[in-house]
Design an enzyme around this catalytic site. Sequence first.
Site, PDB file in Angstrom:
ATOM      1  CE1 TYR A  17      -3.956  -1.997   0.140  1.00 37.98           C
ATOM      2  CE2 TYR A  17      -2.884  -3.158   1.943  1.00 37.98           C
ATOM      3  CZ  TYR A  17      -3.898  -3.073   1.001  1.00 37.98           C
ATOM      4  OH  TYR A  17      -4.835  -4.062   0.925  1.00 37.98           O
ATOM      5  CG  HIS A  22      -7.183   4.792   0.889  1.00 39.34           C
ATOM      6  ND1 HIS A  22      -7.965   5.923   1.012  1.00 39.34           N
ATOM      7  CD2 HIS A  22      -7.973   3.762   1.340  1.00 39.34           C
ATOM      8  CE1 HIS A  22      -9.144   5.595   1.515  1.00 39.34           C
ATOM      9  NE2 HIS A  22      -9.175   4.293   1.727  1.00 39.34           N
ATOM     10  CE1 TYR A  68      -4.338  -3.920   5.277  1.00 37.68           C
ATOM     11  CE2 TYR A  68      -4.626  -5.236   7.262  1.00 37.68           C
ATOM     12  CZ  TYR A  68      -3.978  -4.989   6.060  1.00 37.68           C
ATOM     13  OH  TYR A  68      -2.956  -5.801   5.648  1.00 37.68           O
ATOM     14  CG  ASN A  70     -11.895  -1.330   7.308  1.00 38.93           C
ATOM     15  OD1 ASN A  70     -10.790  -1.582   7.792  1.00 38.93           O
ATOM     16  ND2 ASN A  70     -12.654  -2.246   6.745  1.00 38.93           N
ATOM     17  CG  ASP A  95      -7.318   9.124   0.950  1.00 41.39           C
ATOM     18  OD1 ASP A  95      -7.281   8.881   2.178  1.00 41.39           O
ATOM     19  OD2 ASP A  95      -8.021   8.461   0.164  1.00 41.39           O
ATOM     20  CG  ASN A 116     -14.576   2.807   4.255  1.00 43.01           C
ATOM     21  OD1 ASN A 116     -15.734   3.169   4.384  1.00 43.01           O
ATOM     22  ND2 ASN A 116     -14.187   2.010   3.280  1.00 43.01           N
TER      23      ASN A 116
END
Length: 194
Positions: A17, A22, A68, A70, A95, A116
């Site tokens: 990632y 994000h 993560y 969320n 973001d 999220n």
Amino acid sequence: MAGFRLLVGLGNPGSEYENTRHNAGAQWIEALARQSQCSLRSEKKFFGHFGKVYIAGEECYLLIPTTYMNLSGKAVQAVCQFYKIPPEEILVIHDELDIPPGSVKLKQGGGHGGHNGLKDIIAKLANNREFGRLRIGIGHPGHASQVANYVLKKAAPDDYAKTEQTIDESLRYVDDIVRGNLNAVMNQLHSFKA
């Protein structure tokens, strides 16, 4: 207005990632940590990478949740409970689809706009939405169905460079941001285009 004591950069953990759209918030905190010569350490009890730094003479905490996206609220909640930080003294850097790459917006309070990470933070702060947000523009893919895929991809080199410029520009105002001089910063920052 009181300033911010906890600065939280949102992202997803793991090398796959890194540098994805994000993770713009996490990138911002990493850049601030480098600028302040603060080393972020993995802190189990805070579910994230954590560091302490002095900004504008105030002790501030830097956090990148390693849950993560969320589940970001879990890390924020843990730090807030430990250090007794009220929601209005938290700044979340994230973001933002509704802002084009190369632009950044700052505000206090508001909804989650479908993000999220923000959704979970609001839930874990007992629905308090009064924390500040520094919103780093990543642009929108054009259709809601493409959003999940879009935010988890690396931006095109040109857009990525714009994000980096946006981060550098907003870090110039970090003293004023931490002090809570948001209007002064907004006047400068909202007209910036990378």
